[in-house]
Scaffold this active site. Structure first.
Site, PDB file in Angstrom:
ATOM      1  N   ARG A 100       0.298  78.565 -94.453  1.00  0.00           N
ATOM      2  CA  ARG A 100       1.304  77.638 -93.932  1.00  0.00           C
ATOM      3  C   ARG A 100       0.733  76.758 -92.818  1.00  0.00           C
ATOM      4  O   ARG A 100       1.084  75.579 -92.714  1.00  0.00           O
ATOM      5  CB  ARG A 100       2.518  78.420 -93.423  1.00  0.00           C
ATOM      6  CG  ARG A 100       3.604  77.511 -92.870  1.00  0.00           C
ATOM      7  CD  ARG A 100       4.948  78.155 -92.814  1.00  0.00           C
ATOM      8  NE  ARG A 100       5.885  77.315 -92.082  1.00  0.00           N
ATOM      9  CZ  ARG A 100       6.472  76.247 -92.568  1.00  0.00           C
ATOM     10  NH1 ARG A 100       6.209  75.859 -93.814  1.00  0.00           N
ATOM     11  NH2 ARG A 100       7.298  75.526 -91.845  1.00  0.00           N
ATOM     12  N   ASN A 151       3.237  82.903 -84.906  1.00  0.00           N
ATOM     13  CA  ASN A 151       4.147  83.497 -85.903  1.00  0.00           C
ATOM     14  C   ASN A 151       4.006  82.808 -87.257  1.00  0.00           C
ATOM     15  O   ASN A 151       5.001  82.498 -87.919  1.00  0.00           O
ATOM     16  CB  ASN A 151       5.598  83.425 -85.420  1.00  0.00           C
ATOM     17  CG  ASN A 151       5.802  84.124 -84.104  1.00  0.00           C
ATOM     18  OD1 ASN A 151       5.370  85.257 -83.926  1.00  0.00           O
ATOM     19  ND2 ASN A 151       6.439  83.455 -83.155  1.00  0.00           N
ATOM     20  N   HIS A 196      -2.983  92.394 -83.638  1.00  0.00           N
ATOM     21  CA  HIS A 196      -4.091  92.887 -84.454  1.00  0.00           C
ATOM     22  C   HIS A 196      -5.297  93.260 -83.588  1.00  0.00           C
ATOM     23  O   HIS A 196      -5.868  94.346 -83.736  1.00  0.00           O
ATOM     24  CB  HIS A 196      -4.484  91.829 -85.482  1.00  0.00           C
ATOM     25  CG  HIS A 196      -5.678  92.200 -86.307  1.00  0.00           C
ATOM     26  ND1 HIS A 196      -5.621  93.108 -87.326  1.00  0.00           N
ATOM     27  CD2 HIS A 196      -6.973  91.799 -86.224  1.00  0.00           C
ATOM     28  CE1 HIS A 196      -6.812  93.252 -87.855  1.00  0.00           C
ATOM     29  NE2 HIS A 196      -7.657  92.468 -87.204  1.00  0.00           N
ATOM     30  N   ASP A 221      -4.014  89.230 -79.976  1.00  0.00           N
ATOM     31  CA  ASP A 221      -2.682  89.395 -80.542  1.00  0.00           C
ATOM     32  C   ASP A 221      -2.523  90.871 -80.908  1.00  0.00           C
ATOM     33  O   ASP A 221      -3.365  91.705 -80.545  1.00  0.00           O
ATOM     34  CB  ASP A 221      -2.476  88.487 -81.762  1.00  0.00           C
ATOM     35  CG  ASP A 221      -3.526  88.723 -82.844  1.00  0.00           C
ATOM     36  OD1 ASP A 221      -4.295  89.716 -82.748  1.00  0.00           O
ATOM     37  OD2 ASP A 221      -3.596  87.918 -83.788  1.00  0.00           O
ATOM     38  N   PRO A 232      -9.036  85.629 -77.602  1.00  0.00           N
ATOM     39  CA  PRO A 232      -7.637  85.544 -78.022  1.00  0.00           C
ATOM     40  C   PRO A 232      -7.155  86.910 -78.505  1.00  0.00           C
ATOM     41  O   PRO A 232      -7.744  87.503 -79.409  1.00  0.00           O
ATOM     42  CB  PRO A 232      -7.670  84.532 -79.182  1.00  0.00           C
ATOM     43  CG  PRO A 232      -8.971  83.804 -79.029  1.00  0.00           C
ATOM     44  CD  PRO A 232      -9.915  84.809 -78.438  1.00  0.00           C
ATOM     45  N   PHE A 272     -12.631  90.551 -85.831  1.00  0.00           N
ATOM     46  CA  PHE A 272     -11.415  90.092 -86.526  1.00  0.00           C
ATOM     47  C   PHE A 272     -11.722  89.827 -87.995  1.00  0.00           C
ATOM     48  O   PHE A 272     -10.974  90.235 -88.893  1.00  0.00           O
ATOM     49  CB  PHE A 272     -10.887  88.830 -85.846  1.00  0.00           C
ATOM     50  CG  PHE A 272      -9.647  88.265 -86.483  1.00  0.00           C
ATOM     51  CD1 PHE A 272      -8.401  88.806 -86.229  1.00  0.00           C
ATOM     52  CD2 PHE A 272      -9.729  87.192 -87.349  1.00  0.00           C
ATOM     53  CE1 PHE A 272      -7.255  88.282 -86.823  1.00  0.00           C
ATOM     54  CE2 PHE A 272      -8.593  86.669 -87.956  1.00  0.00           C
ATOM     55  CZ  PHE A 272      -7.355  87.214 -87.685  1.00  0.00           C
ATOM     56  N   GLN A 302     -15.373  89.238 -80.683  1.00  0.00           N
ATOM     57  CA  GLN A 302     -14.003  89.458 -81.150  1.00  0.00           C
ATOM     58  C   GLN A 302     -13.795  88.777 -82.492  1.00  0.00           C
ATOM     59  O   GLN A 302     -13.132  89.314 -83.380  1.00  0.00           O
ATOM     60  CB  GLN A 302     -13.012  88.923 -80.105  1.00  0.00           C
ATOM     61  CG  GLN A 302     -11.567  88.916 -80.535  1.00  0.00           C
ATOM     62  CD  GLN A 302     -11.138  87.575 -81.125  1.00  0.00           C
ATOM     63  OE1 GLN A 302     -11.852  86.583 -81.033  1.00  0.00           O
ATOM     64  NE2 GLN A 302      -9.998  87.554 -81.765  1.00  0.00           N
ATOM     65  N   LYS A 321      -2.254  83.289 -76.172  1.00  0.00           N
ATOM     66  CA  LYS A 321      -3.163  83.366 -77.316  1.00  0.00           C
ATOM     67  C   LYS A 321      -3.621  81.988 -77.752  1.00  0.00           C
ATOM     68  O   LYS A 321      -4.811  81.771 -78.018  1.00  0.00           O
ATOM     69  CB  LYS A 321      -2.515  84.102 -78.493  1.00  0.00           C
ATOM     70  CG  LYS A 321      -3.489  84.254 -79.657  1.00  0.00           C
ATOM     71  CD  LYS A 321      -2.834  84.731 -80.926  1.00  0.00           C
ATOM     72  CE  LYS A 321      -3.838  84.711 -82.069  1.00  0.00           C
ATOM     73  NZ  LYS A 321      -3.230  85.083 -83.367  1.00  0.00           N
TER      74      LYS A 321
END
Length: 332
Positions: free
Chosen positions: A136, A131, A253, A251, A249, A328, A324, A232
């Site tokens: 960040r 999240n 997306h 998620d 991994p 991505f 992947q 993940k």
């Protein structure tokens, strides 16, 4: 603070088709490389401060500084870090036989490689990734290093090493410290994970490195025991630090990528057989079943995340995690 003078540039002799620094170091795998000049990137790794430079024909490196105890062979470490023994072009050739779109992706996203990173750093940084966004996560990684790592002075300013688990465990109130540094609710995850690893293993880093030779399911199971590690994060650590090139991994997306790019094509009466032609009959049947399961799902769930993951593995095999990663990057 330790300081030393910069060494001369040395050529890694790797073509741009195999490694491009900018997309590889900014696509959400590594979070501590700093852009410090024109096509130059700098980071403290293996007790050295390492400078990388992209040229038109290759990648060069130099050491800007190091700790007195630094012993790493930097060139060997970099070749291992970028996994240069794996030929990116050959992987793209193989993937393009299943999905011709990889021919275009390899042109628009040249040299985007999956890294083989230090396991402690990968684990702790990805605990901060849930999240969260790249900016960040980078800030939190920097704060962790600045507070607990060792500083090395260079001509480009100070850089900090990533702290060991033992160093973090020396803080009697790591949760409180990290809360003050802005880690929020994640501070307790770090406190619990550091304590668990250091209390359960005489050498916790050696334990984590030992998972490199364990099967994917075993490594994932061990990581999921740690606080702040969900599926993940576990798969990110497996792929980027534990030699599990088939770890995917997933998620929201990537679930959307699977839905948009592959479900309809696998189930299409004409396109499906062509896409699956290189698979065994058993793998074809499983890929079709997984695509049907994903088509029936209206929103991502734990089961459909797993279905998307397994679909990637059936389509792209042992290096599904690398495939992947390129998909991505192409969708960023």
């Amino acid at each position: 603070m330790t300081s030393s003078s910069a060494q001369p540039w040395i050529d890694l002799d790797v073509p741009a088709s195999e490694l491009r620094l900018d997309p590889t170091l900014t696509c959400g795998q590594a979070f501590r490389w700093k852009a410090t000049g024109s096509s130059e990137w700098t980071c403290a790794l293996w007790d050295h401060v390492i400078d990388l430079k992209q040229t038109q024909s290759s990648v060069q490196y130099r050491v800007l500084g190091q700790l007195p105890a630094a012993r790493a062979n930097v060139e060997e470490a970099l070749r291992d870090y970028f996994q240069l023994h794996i030929k990116f072009d050959a992987l793209c050739d193989a993937w393009a036989q299943t999905d011709p779109d990889f021919e275009q992706l390899r042109k628009t996203h040249v040299g985007v490689r999956t890294l083989r990173q230090p396991v402690v750093e990968t684990l702790l940084v990805f605990i901060a990734s849930s999240n969260n966004n790249i900016k960040r996560i980078t800030m939190l990684a920097d704060k962790l290093c600045q507070h607990y790592g060792q500083s090395i002075a260079t001509e480009k300013g100070p850089f900090h090493t990533f702290p060991t688990l033992q160093r973090l465990n020396e803080d009697p109130d790591i949760e409180g410290t990290l809360s003050q540094l802005g880690f929020g609710y994640r501070a307790k995850y770090y406190a619990k994970t550091v304590n668990m690893l250091c209390s359960s293993h005489e050498d916790p880093e050696e334990f984590l490195l030992g998972l490199r030779t364990a099967p994917l399911d075993t490594a994932r199971t061990e990581l999921l025991k740690l606080s702040g590690v969900g599926p993940k994060v576990a798969d990110c650590v497996c792929l980027m630090a534990l030699d599990k090139s088939d770890a995917v991994p997933v998620d929201t997306h990537i679930w959307q990528v699977a839905q948009r790019r592959y479900v309809g094509r696998v189930l299409d009466p004409k396109e499906g057989p062509e896409m699956l032609k290189l698979l065994s009959q058993d793998h074809r049947d499983k890929a079709v079943a997984l695509a049907r399961q994903l088509k029936a799902s209206k929103a991502p769930t734990t089961k459909t995340y797993e279905a998307a993951q397994q679909l990637f593995i059936h389509l792209f095999g042992d290096f599904a995690g690398w495939a992947q990663g390129l998909l991505f990057s192409g969708d960023l």
